[in-house]
Design an enzyme around this catalytic site. Structure first.
Site, PDB file in Angstrom:
ATOM      1  N   LYS A   9       1.048  -1.238  -0.198  1.00 35.72           N
ATOM      2  CA  LYS A   9      -0.095  -0.173   0.046  1.00 35.72           C
ATOM      3  C   LYS A   9       1.155   1.659   0.511  1.00 35.72           C
ATOM      4  O   LYS A   9       1.996   1.458  -0.006  1.00 35.72           O
ATOM      5  CB  LYS A   9      -1.055  -0.496   0.505  1.00 35.72           C
ATOM      6  N   PHE A  57     -14.959   3.027   7.971  1.00 28.74           N
ATOM      7  CA  PHE A  57     -14.008   3.353   7.191  1.00 28.74           C
ATOM      8  C   PHE A  57     -13.821   3.362   5.900  1.00 28.74           C
ATOM      9  O   PHE A  57     -12.580   3.685   5.374  1.00 28.74           O
ATOM     10  CB  PHE A  57     -12.731   2.745   7.989  1.00 28.74           C
ATOM     11  N   ARG A  85      -1.618 -14.297   3.804  1.00 30.62           N
ATOM     12  CA  ARG A  85      -2.652 -14.000   4.852  1.00 30.62           C
ATOM     13  C   ARG A  85      -2.089 -14.070   6.219  1.00 30.62           C
ATOM     14  O   ARG A  85      -1.885 -12.803   6.980  1.00 30.62           O
ATOM     15  CB  ARG A  85      -3.811 -14.221   5.338  1.00 30.62           C
ATOM     16  N   THR A  91      -5.062  -8.146  10.284  1.00 33.18           N
ATOM     17  CA  THR A  91      -6.239  -6.372   9.455  1.00 33.18           C
ATOM     18  C   THR A  91      -5.387  -4.884  10.725  1.00 33.18           C
ATOM     19  O   THR A  91      -4.835  -4.404  10.457  1.00 33.18           O
ATOM     20  CB  THR A  91      -7.281  -6.034   9.966  1.00 33.18           C
ATOM     21  N   ARG A 102       2.340  -7.124   9.231  1.00 29.26           N
ATOM     22  CA  ARG A 102       1.863  -5.649  10.345  1.00 29.26           C
ATOM     23  C   ARG A 102       2.494  -5.411  11.957  1.00 29.26           C
ATOM     24  O   ARG A 102       2.453  -4.397  12.071  1.00 29.26           O
ATOM     25  CB  ARG A 102       0.101  -6.396  10.574  1.00 29.26           C
ATOM     26  N   ASN A 112      -2.399   0.032   7.302  1.00 27.26           N
ATOM     27  CA  ASN A 112      -1.400  -1.231   7.638  1.00 27.26           C
ATOM     28  C   ASN A 112      -0.521  -2.732   6.306  1.00 27.26           C
ATOM     29  O   ASN A 112      -0.059  -3.822   6.256  1.00 27.26           O
ATOM     30  CB  ASN A 112      -2.487  -2.428   8.005  1.00 27.26           C
ATOM     31  N   GLU A 126      -9.612 -10.287  -7.754  1.00 25.46           N
ATOM     32  CA  GLU A 126      -8.880  -8.932  -7.995  1.00 25.46           C
ATOM     33  C   GLU A 126      -7.462  -9.257  -8.449  1.00 25.46           C
ATOM     34  O   GLU A 126      -7.371  -8.320  -9.643  1.00 25.46           O
ATOM     35  CB  GLU A 126      -8.324  -9.101  -6.449  1.00 25.46           C
TER      36      GLU A 126
HETATM   37  P1  DAT Z   1      -7.611  -6.969   5.613  1.00 21.44           P
HETATM   38  O1  DAT Z   1      -7.101  -6.085   4.802  1.00 21.44           O
HETATM   39  O2  DAT Z   1      -6.536  -7.580   6.807  1.00 21.44           O
HETATM   40  O3  DAT Z   1      -8.256  -8.579   4.796  1.00 21.44           O
HETATM   41  P2  DAT Z   1     -10.461  -5.857   5.434  1.00 21.44           P
HETATM   42  O4  DAT Z   1     -10.440  -6.369   4.318  1.00 21.44           O
HETATM   43  O5  DAT Z   1     -11.385  -6.494   6.586  1.00 21.44           O
HETATM   44  O6  DAT Z   1      -9.143  -6.089   6.167  1.00 21.44           O
HETATM   45  O7  DAT Z   1     -10.605  -4.393   5.733  1.00 21.44           O
HETATM   46  C1  DAT Z   1      -9.448  -3.996   4.621  1.00 21.44           C
HETATM   47  C2  DAT Z   1      -8.796  -3.039   5.247  1.00 21.44           C
HETATM   48  O8  DAT Z   1      -9.386  -1.760   5.401  1.00 21.44           O
HETATM   49  C3  DAT Z   1      -7.720  -3.302   5.676  1.00 21.44           C
HETATM   50  O9  DAT Z   1      -6.891  -3.799   5.636  1.00 21.44           O
HETATM   51  C4  DAT Z   1      -7.984  -1.625   6.529  1.00 21.44           C
HETATM   52  C5  DAT Z   1      -9.505  -1.392   6.430  1.00 21.44           C
HETATM   53  N1  DAT Z   1      -9.889  -1.375   7.265  1.00 21.44           N
HETATM   54  C6  DAT Z   1     -10.625  -2.355   7.592  1.00 21.44           C
HETATM   55  N2  DAT Z   1     -11.082  -2.372   9.307  1.00 21.44           N
HETATM   56  C7  DAT Z   1     -11.190  -0.932   9.641  1.00 21.44           C
HETATM   57  C8  DAT Z   1     -11.325  -0.172  10.835  1.00 21.44           C
HETATM   58  N3  DAT Z   1     -11.992  -0.965  11.845  1.00 21.44           N
HETATM   59  N4  DAT Z   1     -11.025   1.042  10.571  1.00 21.44           N
HETATM   60  C9  DAT Z   1     -10.292   1.101   9.480  1.00 21.44           C
HETATM   61  N5  DAT Z   1      -9.850   1.053   8.604  1.00 21.44           N
HETATM   62  C10 DAT Z   1     -10.309  -0.499   8.979  1.00 21.44           C
HETATM   63 MG    MG Z   2      -9.378  -8.174   3.202  1.00 25.21          MG
END
Ligand code: DAT
Ligand code: MG
Length: 149
Positions: A9, A57, A85, A91, A102, A112, A126
């Protein structure tokens, strides 16, 4: 053999962690079959993060992922999706296990560092968003027999 999409990112690129992040995944034995530096525009970000539309978010997430260049890669290996993962960690970096990317390099869920597809269906979707078929390279590594057993 499984393929998954990884994104370093914008914070990872700005902080000079591209090599570290991709290197950890490479060192695990995953094979790079596609990789490029690019800037994600709003439309692509919306498609990639469509499952999060409506969450509190979501807007901040789109701002973040479009805020600077990213490195996107397709990594291949047995169980690649779960391996990535695991190596990324939870996350929320504060909840991630030490030794994961992370946990070792991040503090904030909103910064992250890295994305990895979360299922075979998501991975297919994706990879298709970010790479044309002719941008992916199927190749044999001489070291494969020492990694896959
Ligand atoms: P991951 O990236 O571990 O697959 P995700 O798909 O649930 O996690 O969410 C995508 C992204 O969104 C994550 O990398 C960071 C952001 N995110 C997720 N939950 C969040 C939260 N509660 N507050 C802020 N950002 C969040
Ligand atoms: Mg995800």
């Amino acid at each position: 053999m499984e393929r998954t999409l990884v994104i370093v990112k914008p914070d990872g690129v700005q902080r000079g962690l591209v090599g570290t992040i991709i290197g950890r995944l490479e060192a695990r034995g995953l094979k790079i079959v596609g990789m490029k530096l690019m800037q994600i525009d709003r439309a692509l970000a919306e498609r990639h993060y469509a499952v999060h539309k409506g969450k509190p978010f979501y807007e901040g997430l789109l701002d973040y992922i479009t805020s600077g260049p990213v490195v996107v890669a397709v990594l291949e290996g047995p169980g690649a999706i779960e391996l990535v993962r695991q190596t990324m960690g939870a996350t929320r970096p504060s909840a991630a296990q030490p030794g994961t990317i992370r946990a070792d390099y991040a503090i904030d869920v909103g910064r992250n560092l890295v994305h990895g597809s979360d299922s075979p269906e998501t991975a297919r979707f994706e990879i298709g968003l970010f790479f044309r078929e002719d941008e992916l390279v199927s190749w044999q590594r001489d070291v494969d027999r020492w990694i896959y057993g």
